[in-house]
Design a protein around this motif. Structure first.
Motif, short mmCIF file in Angstrom:
data_model
loop_
_atom_site.label_atom_id
_atom_site.label_comp_id
_atom_site.label_asym_id
_atom_site.label_seq_id
_atom_site.Cartn_x
_atom_site.Cartn_y
_atom_site.Cartn_z
N THR A 112 -34.45 19.65 18.92
CA THR A 112 -34.27 18.81 17.73
C THR A 112 -35.31 19.21 16.69
OG1 THR A 112 -33.51 16.98 19.11
CG2 THR A 112 -34.09 16.47 16.84
N LEU A 113 -34.84 19.45 15.49
CA LEU A 113 -35.69 19.84 14.36
C LEU A 113 -35.83 18.64 13.43
CD1 LEU A 113 -37.09 21.97 12.52
CD2 LEU A 113 -34.80 22.55 11.66
N PHE A 114 -37.07 18.35 13.03
CA PHE A 114 -37.34 17.25 12.12
C PHE A 114 -37.92 17.81 10.82
CE2 PHE A 114 -37.90 15.82 16.47
CZ PHE A 114 -37.12 14.67 16.52
N ALA A 115 -37.50 17.23 9.70
CA ALA A 115 -38.03 17.63 8.41
C ALA A 115 -38.22 16.38 7.56
CB ALA A 115 -37.09 18.61 7.71
N SER A 116 -39.22 16.41 6.69
CA SER A 116 -39.47 15.25 5.82
C SER A 116 -39.39 15.66 4.36
CB SER A 116 -40.85 14.65 6.11
OG SER A 116 -41.88 15.52 5.69
N ASN A 117 -38.95 14.72 3.54
CA ASN A 117 -39.17 14.82 2.10
C ASN A 117 -39.80 13.50 1.66
OD1 ASN A 117 -37.06 12.92 1.86
ND2 ASN A 117 -35.53 14.52 1.48
N ASN A 118 -39.91 13.28 0.35
CA ASN A 118 -40.66 12.10 -0.07
C ASN A 118 -39.96 10.79 0.25
OD1 ASN A 118 -38.75 11.69 -2.22
ND2 ASN A 118 -39.87 13.20 -3.44
N ALA A 119 -38.67 10.83 0.64
CA ALA A 119 -37.94 9.60 0.89
C ALA A 119 -37.63 9.34 2.34
CB ALA A 119 -36.63 9.62 0.10
N ALA A 120 -37.52 10.40 3.17
CA ALA A 120 -36.99 10.19 4.52
C ALA A 120 -37.43 11.30 5.47
CB ALA A 120 -35.46 10.12 4.49
N VAL A 121 -37.29 11.00 6.76
CA VAL A 121 -37.40 12.02 7.80
C VAL A 121 -36.00 12.22 8.38
CG1 VAL A 121 -38.38 12.63 10.05
CG2 VAL A 121 -39.77 11.37 8.38
N THR A 122 -35.58 13.49 8.46
CA THR A 122 -34.24 13.83 8.93
C THR A 122 -34.33 14.63 10.22
OG1 THR A 122 -33.42 13.88 6.66
CG2 THR A 122 -32.08 15.00 8.32
N ALA A 123 -33.44 14.34 11.17
CA ALA A 123 -33.38 15.06 12.44
C ALA A 123 -32.11 15.89 12.50
CB ALA A 123 -33.40 14.08 13.61
N TYR A 124 -32.22 17.11 13.07
CA TYR A 124 -31.09 18.01 13.24
C TYR A 124 -31.09 18.54 14.67
CZ TYR A 124 -31.87 18.58 8.14
OH TYR A 124 -32.08 18.38 6.80
N SER A 125 -29.92 18.74 15.25
CA SER A 125 -29.87 19.53 16.47
C SER A 125 -30.21 20.96 16.10
CB SER A 125 -28.48 19.45 17.11
OG SER A 125 -27.50 19.98 16.23
N TYR A 126 -30.86 21.70 17.03
CA TYR A 126 -31.33 23.04 16.71
C TYR A 126 -31.24 23.94 17.92
CZ TYR A 126 -34.42 26.88 15.41
OH TYR A 126 -34.94 28.13 15.17
N ASP A 127 -30.72 25.14 17.70
CA ASP A 127 -30.62 26.17 18.74
C ASP A 127 -31.56 27.31 18.37
OD1 ASP A 127 -29.91 28.37 20.35
OD2 ASP A 127 -27.86 27.64 20.57
N ALA A 128 -32.66 27.45 19.11
CA ALA A 128 -33.66 28.46 18.79
C ALA A 128 -33.13 29.87 18.94
CB ALA A 128 -34.90 28.27 19.66
N ALA A 129 -32.19 30.08 19.84
CA ALA A 129 -31.67 31.43 20.08
C ALA A 129 -30.80 31.91 18.93
CB ALA A 129 -30.87 31.45 21.39
N THR A 130 -30.00 31.01 18.35
CA THR A 130 -29.06 31.41 17.30
C THR A 130 -29.47 30.96 15.90
OG1 THR A 130 -27.74 29.39 17.51
CG2 THR A 130 -27.19 31.25 18.96
N GLY A 131 -30.37 30.00 15.83
CA GLY A 131 -30.75 29.44 14.54
C GLY A 131 -29.76 28.42 14.00
N GLN A 132 -28.80 28.02 14.80
CA GLN A 132 -27.80 27.05 14.35
C GLN A 132 -28.42 25.66 14.23
OE1 GLN A 132 -24.46 27.68 13.42
NE2 GLN A 132 -25.37 29.73 13.42
N VAL A 133 -28.11 25.00 13.11
CA VAL A 133 -28.62 23.67 12.82
C VAL A 133 -27.45 22.72 12.65
CG1 VAL A 133 -29.87 22.26 11.13
CG2 VAL A 133 -30.74 24.52 11.76
N GLY A 134 -27.52 21.55 13.29
CA GLY A 134 -26.45 20.57 13.17
C GLY A 134 -26.56 19.73 11.91
N THR A 135 -25.68 18.78 11.79
CA THR A 135 -25.69 17.86 10.65
C THR A 135 -26.91 16.96 10.72
OG1 THR A 135 -23.28 17.86 10.59
CG2 THR A 135 -24.40 16.07 9.44
#
Length: 424
Positions: A112-135
């Motif tokens: 799971t990949l987490f990223a923040s901006n000034n309004a929210a923290v967003t979580a994405y499914s993440y595949d390290a082998a392929t670089g695929q990121v979910g919604t």
């Protein structure tokens, strides 16, 4: 909590001579704008150039480097390969757009990949082998930009895997509303990831306060061996005391300790570190308060009133302190927890310029080897050859992360570069 003024002076700083780096091997087509001076035993190379305001970074479970680009530019994935005695980029792709302006982190299992901006923290499914990121799914909301400090530093605990820490800074240099926790600013909060995936937390009303009275936390990390949570803080600008300008060398920037998240009893949880009423001294002599030591808290002009002994006796101070206006933006431990590395971005609020470097502070048994009052805890690792050219013509360190081979990656936002430090 007192300001620990009775702590004995620490051991003398380790000697470290900064030397211009010898002509280094470089990656094909990659030319750095600056030639760093490296501390004894360290060398560096430029990994990538041309990035858009790279901020915090994280190495994934497959050894790729993920970069949060500022200004809601998104996240880039740099696939790495060894090239002789340096590491280079074999591919560079954007894997998420419009998702972040500063913070980035991965779950303990790397999925799971987490990223923040000034309004929210967003979580994405993440595949390290392929670089695929979910919604993306927002898991913490309600932090929309309000004034001076738009960054939202984040850190995911490995000792408490369902916990994500989120820092939110003040809305101004002196944010008087942060004297109460209800402001939901100038603090670090802990949130349940699994609950946030079901229903997003509100930063204003949800989560648990780990620490408050912290003006602007821009970097947080967890000690890999001992589990302690640490933060680095940017303190107040334009400081005055009794009408006298003392801002050049005060207040201190600081590195603070917040205990172990999964401890049965964490006596550091919920402590108030003083802001906005109490700030830590870097140059006590310049402050002019009898008995004040480095890191000791005092009340400057223009801040909310407190009782006469409140700063000295009822507010927590940092565990280490650093030169005023050097602007620490990230902190990371090496794998055996014998040292923490800190990126100092440098500040507009000091002349001559200071910061613009990466330094090391040494640790033993989960705590710094130097005393709270030390002014010699920093060991030089990487700095600009001409600090006088900063901030416009130098590299400005922001994000840090180690890979499994012990290489330390460093982002520089203003120059759009990523460096690699070897020997850390």
């Amino acid at each position: 909590m007192g300001h620990l003024s009775n702590v004995l002076a620490g051991a003398a700083a380790l000697a470290a001579v900064l030397v211009p780096e010898a002509a280094a091997q470089s990656c094909s087509g990659v030319t750095g704008r600056f030639q760093p001076r490296m501390g004894s035993g360290y060398r560096s190379s430029v990994l990538a150039t041309g990035l858009r305001n790279p901020r915090h970074i994280v190495v994934d479970s497959a050894g790729n480097l993920l970069v949060a680009e500022g200004g809601s530019q998104g996240i880039r994935r740099l696939v790495l390969q060894d090239n002789g005695n340096i590491v280079c980029v074999s591919s560079n792709t954007q894997i998420a757009s419009g998702s972040t302006n500063h913070g980035i982190a991965l779950s303990g299992d790397g999925k799971t990949l987490f990223a923040s901006n000034n309004a929210a923290v967003t979580a994405y499914s993440y595949d390290a082998a392929t670089g695929q990121v979910g919604t993306g799914k927002q898991i913490v909301t309600g932090m929309a930009f309000q004034g001076t400090h738009p960054t939202r530093a984040i850190a995911v605990s490995k000792w408490s895997p369902d916990t994500i820490l989120v820092a939110r800074g003040s809305s101004s240099n002196i944010d008087t509303s942060t004297t109460t926790q209800t402001s939901a600013r100038s603090m670090i909060k802990a949130f349940s990831i699994s609950k946030g995936m079901q229903t997003a937390h509100s930063y204003n009303t949800g989560g648990e306060v780990l620490a408050w009275g912290l003006r602007n936390i821009v970097g947080m990390t967890e000690d890999p061996l001992f589990g302690g949570v640490w933060s680095v803080e940017n303190q107040m600008d334009d400081l005055r005391l009794n009408g006298r300008d003392i801002h050049t060398d005060n207040p201190a920037e600081r590195m603070s300790y917040h205990g172990v998240l999964n401890a049965t009893e964490n006596r550091y949880k919920g402590l108030n570190f003083g802001y906005p009423s109490c700030v830590p001294a870097w140059d006590p002599q310049n402050v002019g308060i009898s008995g004040l030591l480095v890191g000791g808290l005092f009340k400057p002009d223009g801040v909310p009133s407190v009782a006469a002994d409140e700063c000295a006796n009822n507010r927590m101070t940092g565990r280490l302190h650093f030169h005023a206006h050097t602007a620490p933006l990230d902190v990371k431990f090496n794998k055996n927890s014998t040292a923490a590395y800190i990126a100092f971005h440098g500040s507009w609020n000091r002349n001559p310029a200071d910061g613009y470097r990466v330094t090391r502070v040494d640790f033993k048994d989960g705590q710094p080897v130097h005393a709270v009052t030390s002014k010699t805890a920093q060991v030089p690792v990487m700095e600009n050859s001409n600090v006088g050219a900063c901030p416009n013509s130098c590299f400005r360190p922001v994000g840090l992360d180690f890979d499994q081979k012990g290489r330390l990656f460093v982002s520089s936002d203003t120059s759009g570069e990523i460096y690699v430090i070897y020997g850390a």
